[in-house]
Design an enzyme around this catalytic site. Structure first.
Site, PDB file in Angstrom:
ATOM      1  N   LYS A 171      44.604  44.326  45.277  1.00 35.58           N
ATOM      2  CA  LYS A 171      44.688  43.396  46.413  1.00 35.58           C
ATOM      3  C   LYS A 171      46.068  42.747  46.433  1.00 35.58           C
ATOM      4  O   LYS A 171      46.538  42.262  45.394  1.00 35.58           O
ATOM      5  CB  LYS A 171      43.626  42.293  46.272  1.00 35.58           C
ATOM      6  CG  LYS A 171      43.722  41.215  47.346  1.00 35.58           C
ATOM      7  CD  LYS A 171      42.575  40.202  47.254  1.00 35.58           C
ATOM      8  CE  LYS A 171      42.891  38.973  46.441  1.00 35.58           C
ATOM      9  NZ  LYS A 171      43.846  38.050  47.093  1.00 35.58           N
TER      10      LYS A 171
ATOM     11  N   ASP B 288      45.019  41.381  51.978  1.00 33.48           N
ATOM     12  CA  ASP B 288      44.312  40.107  52.190  1.00 33.48           C
ATOM     13  C   ASP B 288      45.158  39.203  53.099  1.00 33.48           C
ATOM     14  O   ASP B 288      45.841  38.303  52.637  1.00 33.48           O
ATOM     15  CB  ASP B 288      44.119  39.487  50.786  1.00 33.48           C
ATOM     16  CG  ASP B 288      43.363  38.178  50.801  1.00 33.48           C
ATOM     17  OD1 ASP B 288      42.809  37.808  51.847  1.00 33.48           O
ATOM     18  OD2 ASP B 288      43.337  37.529  49.734  1.00 33.48           O
TER      19      ASP B 288
ATOM     20  N   LYS C 125      43.930  37.658  56.031  1.00 34.87           N
ATOM     21  CA  LYS C 125      43.105  36.600  56.652  1.00 34.87           C
ATOM     22  C   LYS C 125      43.570  36.290  58.081  1.00 34.87           C
ATOM     23  O   LYS C 125      43.959  35.163  58.406  1.00 34.87           O
ATOM     24  CB  LYS C 125      43.122  35.326  55.807  1.00 34.87           C
ATOM     25  CG  LYS C 125      42.533  35.488  54.413  1.00 34.87           C
ATOM     26  CD  LYS C 125      42.375  34.148  53.722  1.00 34.87           C
ATOM     27  CE  LYS C 125      41.812  34.261  52.331  1.00 34.87           C
ATOM     28  NZ  LYS C 125      42.730  34.862  51.340  1.00 34.87           N
TER      29      LYS C 125
ATOM     30  N   ASP D  18      43.495  34.216  65.078  1.00 36.38           N
ATOM     31  CA  ASP D  18      44.248  33.842  66.285  1.00 36.38           C
ATOM     32  C   ASP D  18      43.354  34.157  67.473  1.00 36.38           C
ATOM     33  O   ASP D  18      42.176  34.496  67.281  1.00 36.38           O
ATOM     34  CB  ASP D  18      45.580  34.631  66.337  1.00 36.38           C
ATOM     35  CG  ASP D  18      46.675  33.855  67.070  1.00 36.38           C
ATOM     36  OD1 ASP D  18      46.395  33.346  68.170  1.00 36.38           O
ATOM     37  OD2 ASP D  18      47.795  33.766  66.545  1.00 36.38           O
TER      38      ASP D  18
ATOM     39  N   THR E 263      37.150  28.283  49.993  1.00 35.93           N
ATOM     40  CA  THR E 263      36.599  27.547  48.845  1.00 35.93           C
ATOM     41  C   THR E 263      37.446  26.331  48.492  1.00 35.93           C
ATOM     42  O   THR E 263      37.058  25.537  47.637  1.00 35.93           O
ATOM     43  CB  THR E 263      36.486  28.466  47.619  1.00 35.93           C
ATOM     44  OG1 THR E 263      37.729  29.128  47.479  1.00 35.93           O
ATOM     45  CG2 THR E 263      35.372  29.461  47.793  1.00 35.93           C
TER      46      THR E 263
ATOM     47  N   ARG F 126      44.538  37.315  37.073  1.00 39.49           N
ATOM     48  CA  ARG F 126      45.186  37.028  35.789  1.00 39.49           C
ATOM     49  C   ARG F 126      44.487  37.512  34.527  1.00 39.49           C
ATOM     50  O   ARG F 126      45.177  37.857  33.559  1.00 39.49           O
ATOM     51  CB  ARG F 126      45.484  35.528  35.718  1.00 39.49           C
ATOM     52  CG  ARG F 126      46.606  35.137  36.694  1.00 39.49           C
ATOM     53  CD  ARG F 126      46.614  33.680  37.035  1.00 39.49           C
ATOM     54  NE  ARG F 126      45.443  33.303  37.813  1.00 39.49           N
ATOM     55  CZ  ARG F 126      45.192  32.066  38.218  1.00 39.49           C
ATOM     56  NH1 ARG F 126      46.029  31.100  37.908  1.00 39.49           N
ATOM     57  NH2 ARG F 126      44.117  31.808  38.932  1.00 39.49           N
TER      58      ARG F 126
HETATM   59  O1  C5P Z   1      44.100  35.389  38.964  1.00 36.75           O
HETATM   60  P1  C5P Z   1      42.770  35.221  39.610  1.00 36.75           P
HETATM   61  O2  C5P Z   1      41.694  36.112  39.019  1.00 36.75           O
HETATM   62  O3  C5P Z   1      42.331  33.783  39.683  1.00 36.75           O
HETATM   63  O4  C5P Z   1      43.020  35.733  41.117  1.00 36.75           O
HETATM   64  C1  C5P Z   1      42.048  35.659  42.080  1.00 36.75           C
HETATM   65  C2  C5P Z   1      42.532  36.147  43.408  1.00 36.75           C
HETATM   66  O5  C5P Z   1      41.546  35.850  44.391  1.00 36.75           O
HETATM   67  C3  C5P Z   1      43.807  35.500  43.911  1.00 36.75           C
HETATM   68  O6  C5P Z   1      44.486  36.471  44.718  1.00 36.75           O
HETATM   69  C4  C5P Z   1      43.326  34.365  44.763  1.00 36.75           C
HETATM   70  O7  C5P Z   1      44.208  34.016  45.792  1.00 36.75           O
HETATM   71  C5  C5P Z   1      42.046  34.944  45.351  1.00 36.75           C
HETATM   72  N1  C5P Z   1      41.039  33.950  45.723  1.00 36.75           N
HETATM   73  C6  C5P Z   1      40.500  33.046  44.819  1.00 36.75           C
HETATM   74  N2  C5P Z   1      39.531  32.164  45.190  1.00 36.75           N
HETATM   75  C7  C5P Z   1      39.100  32.159  46.435  1.00 36.75           C
HETATM   76  C8  C5P Z   1      39.615  33.050  47.356  1.00 36.75           C
HETATM   77  C9  C5P Z   1      40.597  33.959  46.968  1.00 36.75           C
HETATM   78  O8  C5P Z   1      40.876  33.031  43.669  1.00 36.75           O
HETATM   79  N3  C5P Z   1      38.133  31.329  46.754  1.00 36.75           N
END
Ligand code: C5P
Length: 234
Positions: A34, A61, A63, A66, A116, A208
């Protein structure tokens, strides 16, 4: 589905070469990745194409949100990139979602429901509604399905609401995943891979815990084993 295919690795970087290296390190077993606005605003469509050429099946991603005519135009441009999956905001309305669907018939198209980053209070105050976040997520998920979308992106705590309302034939993609052995970072309400699957998720977005691990392949393998063990015991 094979366990590795349930994982979507979040490449949160503006740098196409950093993203490309991660795709190389994790492939060919892992193919779902992603990237989002940070990457797209920096590298543009060319960087998306390069990542796909290196073997990534890409969830772009972006999103979109418009008026229907503008989103239809963006979707038409996106169709040329032929990404695996992309998304838009359900809050843009049913007509906007249908307009995007028409332009992207062959791409998995998901709706983002309530971000969220809102809690119940700030959501209700900002929108000026008494409706709960949960009810809004339920209503917008139904609307997304009626507009012909393939599923939603939602946090683990909304999975059972969406699954309960829409049944099995609707994709749920969820971030906020942390295996027990990984650091939480800035994620507050986290869910392990097996908990998310138990709740009804189809795809897990993991950033991560994989990209920040000393050995990303090994970390991805550990998560895939947890998924396989869960599915074996299901
Ligand atoms: O590094 P990590 O596992 O936290 O990454 C999660 C990914 O999902 C990131 O790209 C983050 O922007 C996305 N994301 C999130 N929580 C949400 C929506 C999207 O962590 N509620």
């Amino acid at each position: 589905m094979n366990a590795m295919d349930r994982i979507i690795v979040a490449l949160d970087t503006p740098d196409p070469s950093v993203a490309g290296e991660m795709v190389q390190r994790l492939g060919p077993e892992l193919t779902h990745f992603k990237t989002g606005l940070e990457f797209f605003c920096s590298g543009g469509p060319g960087a998306v194409e390069a990542l796909q050429d290196s073997g990534a099946r890409l969830f772009l991603d972006l999103k979109l949100h418009d008026i229907p005519n503008t989103v239809a135009g963006a979707a038409r441009s996106l169709a040329k990139l032929d990404v695996w999956m992309t998304n838009l905001h359900a809050s843009g309305g049913a007509e906007m979602m249908r307009a995007a669907r028409e332009q992207l018939p062959d791409t998995i198209l998901l709706a983002v429901t309530v971000l969220t980053s809102f809690d119940e209070k700030t959501f209700q105050e900002h929108v000026g509604t008494d409706a709960s976040v949960e009810d809004t997520v339920r209503r917008w998920s139904v609307s997304a399905r009626e507009a012909g979308l393939d599923g939603v992106v939602c946090s683990p705590r909304e999975i059972s609401t969406v699954r309960g309302e829409l049944g099995d034939d609707f994709l749920i993609v969820t971030p906020g995943i942390r295996p027990q052995w990984a650091a939480k970072g800035d994620q507050r309400r986290v869910t392990t891979p097996s908990e998310a699957l138990q709740l009804g998720a189809d795809y897990l977005v993991v950033g991560r815990p994989i990209t920040g691990a000393p050995d990303p392949r090994e970390a991805a393998g550990r998560i895939a084993r947890e998924i396989s063990e869960f599915e074996g015991s299901d």
